[in-house]
Design a protein around this motif. Structure first.
Motif, mmCIF file in Angstrom:
data_model
loop_
_atom_site.group_PDB
_atom_site.id
_atom_site.type_symbol
_atom_site.label_atom_id
_atom_site.label_comp_id
_atom_site.label_asym_id
_atom_site.label_seq_id
_atom_site.Cartn_x
_atom_site.Cartn_y
_atom_site.Cartn_z
ATOM 1 N N ASP A 63 0.744 -1.401 -0.190
ATOM 2 C CA ASP A 63 0.154 0.391 -0.014
ATOM 3 C C ASP A 63 0.995 0.914 0.259
ATOM 4 O O ASP A 63 0.017 2.287 0.226
ATOM 5 N N LYS A 64 2.147 0.740 0.490
ATOM 6 C CA LYS A 64 3.129 2.180 0.011
ATOM 7 C C LYS A 64 4.295 2.015 -0.591
ATOM 8 O O LYS A 64 5.397 1.816 -0.488
ATOM 9 N N PRO A 65 4.237 1.272 -1.928
ATOM 10 C CA PRO A 65 5.283 0.982 -2.498
ATOM 11 C C PRO A 65 6.623 1.447 -2.884
ATOM 12 O O PRO A 65 7.747 1.135 -2.936
ATOM 13 N N THR A 66 6.745 2.459 -2.741
ATOM 14 C CA THR A 66 8.248 3.337 -2.735
ATOM 15 C C THR A 66 8.639 4.034 -1.244
ATOM 16 O O THR A 66 9.407 4.762 -1.626
ATOM 17 N N VAL A 67 7.854 3.558 0.079
ATOM 18 C CA VAL A 67 8.253 4.185 1.080
ATOM 19 C C VAL A 67 8.672 3.732 1.995
ATOM 20 O O VAL A 67 8.332 2.424 2.613
ATOM 21 N N VAL A 68 10.203 4.317 2.751
ATOM 22 C CA VAL A 68 10.807 3.563 3.659
ATOM 23 C C VAL A 68 10.652 4.772 5.001
ATOM 24 O O VAL A 68 10.787 5.723 4.738
ATOM 25 N N PHE A 69 10.264 4.257 5.972
ATOM 26 C CA PHE A 69 10.143 4.328 7.330
ATOM 27 C C PHE A 69 11.772 4.398 7.809
ATOM 28 O O PHE A 69 12.252 3.559 8.032
ATOM 29 N N GLY A 70 11.890 5.383 8.756
ATOM 30 C CA GLY A 70 13.113 5.593 8.782
ATOM 31 C C GLY A 70 13.609 6.643 9.976
ATOM 32 O O GLY A 70 12.238 7.733 9.957
ATOM 33 N N PRO A 71 14.124 6.654 11.233
ATOM 34 C CA PRO A 71 14.268 7.768 12.019
ATOM 35 C C PRO A 71 14.859 9.331 11.562
ATOM 36 O O PRO A 71 15.646 8.440 10.592
ATOM 37 N N PRO A 72 15.021 10.311 11.764
ATOM 38 C CA PRO A 72 15.370 11.068 11.438
ATOM 39 C C PRO A 72 17.450 10.529 11.588
ATOM 40 O O PRO A 72 17.592 10.529 12.378
ATOM 41 N N LEU A 73 17.508 11.013 10.332
ATOM 42 C CA LEU A 73 19.384 11.024 9.691
ATOM 43 C C LEU A 73 19.716 11.926 10.419
ATOM 44 O O LEU A 73 20.957 11.885 10.689
ATOM 45 N N ASP A 74 18.939 12.889 10.557
ATOM 46 C CA ASP A 74 19.873 14.739 10.540
ATOM 47 C C ASP A 74 18.270 15.747 11.892
ATOM 48 O O ASP A 74 17.399 15.986 11.195
ATOM 49 N N PRO A 75 18.828 15.605 13.006
ATOM 50 C CA PRO A 75 17.822 15.876 13.790
ATOM 51 C C PRO A 75 18.198 18.068 13.602
ATOM 52 O O PRO A 75 16.871 17.821 14.391
#
Length: 133
Positions: A63-75
């Motif tokens: 349902d979200k084929p191009t989306v990757v979830f991740g925590p902030p890389l640069d706060p």
């Protein structure tokens, strides 16, 4: 056609975190959130009448084929924040600091509001803001 929004709807804020247990402890201890339920890789919290969903990162799904979830890389690069409108910014600042919140700076009086910023353990930005004018 159904109305949007309509009665019975609720809003949930999703935050991707690196460690759900660590974040849960921070949100409970610092912000006073209450745990509603937990399941593998996620924790559902209730905070000020709103839902907060903490999840670990993950790859695309059908349902979200191009989306990757991740925590902030640069706060220091922020695309969203959570703001708490408070009646007393200095009091909220002292309370949150005593509970372990680490602020970027003490409250600043901008003439129309007093505000201060802090982050959760993964770098998500939060603001406390008191309207003064």
């Amino acid at each position: 056609m159904a109305a949007f929004p309509t009665e019975g709807m609720e809003l949930t804020r999703l935050l991707v975190v690196s460690d759900v247990a660590r974040s849960r402890a921070w949100y409970e201890g610092v912000l006073g959130a209450e745990v509603e339920r937990e399941y593998e890789g996620a924790c559902v919290l209730r905070l000020l009448g709103a839902w907060l969903l903490l999840v670990t990162g993950g790859g695309p799904t059908p349902d979200k084929p191009t989306v990757v979830f991740g925590p902030p890389l640069d706060p220091d690069r922020v695309s969203a924040e959570t703001i708490f409108r408070v009646p007393d910014c200095s009091g909220a600042y002292e309370t949150l600091r005593a509970r372990g919140a680490q602020f970027l700076a003490p409250p600043v009086d901008r003439g129309y509001e007093i505000r201060a910023f802090f982050r959760d353990p993964d770098g998500h930005l939060f603001e406390i803001s008191e309207l003064t004018g």
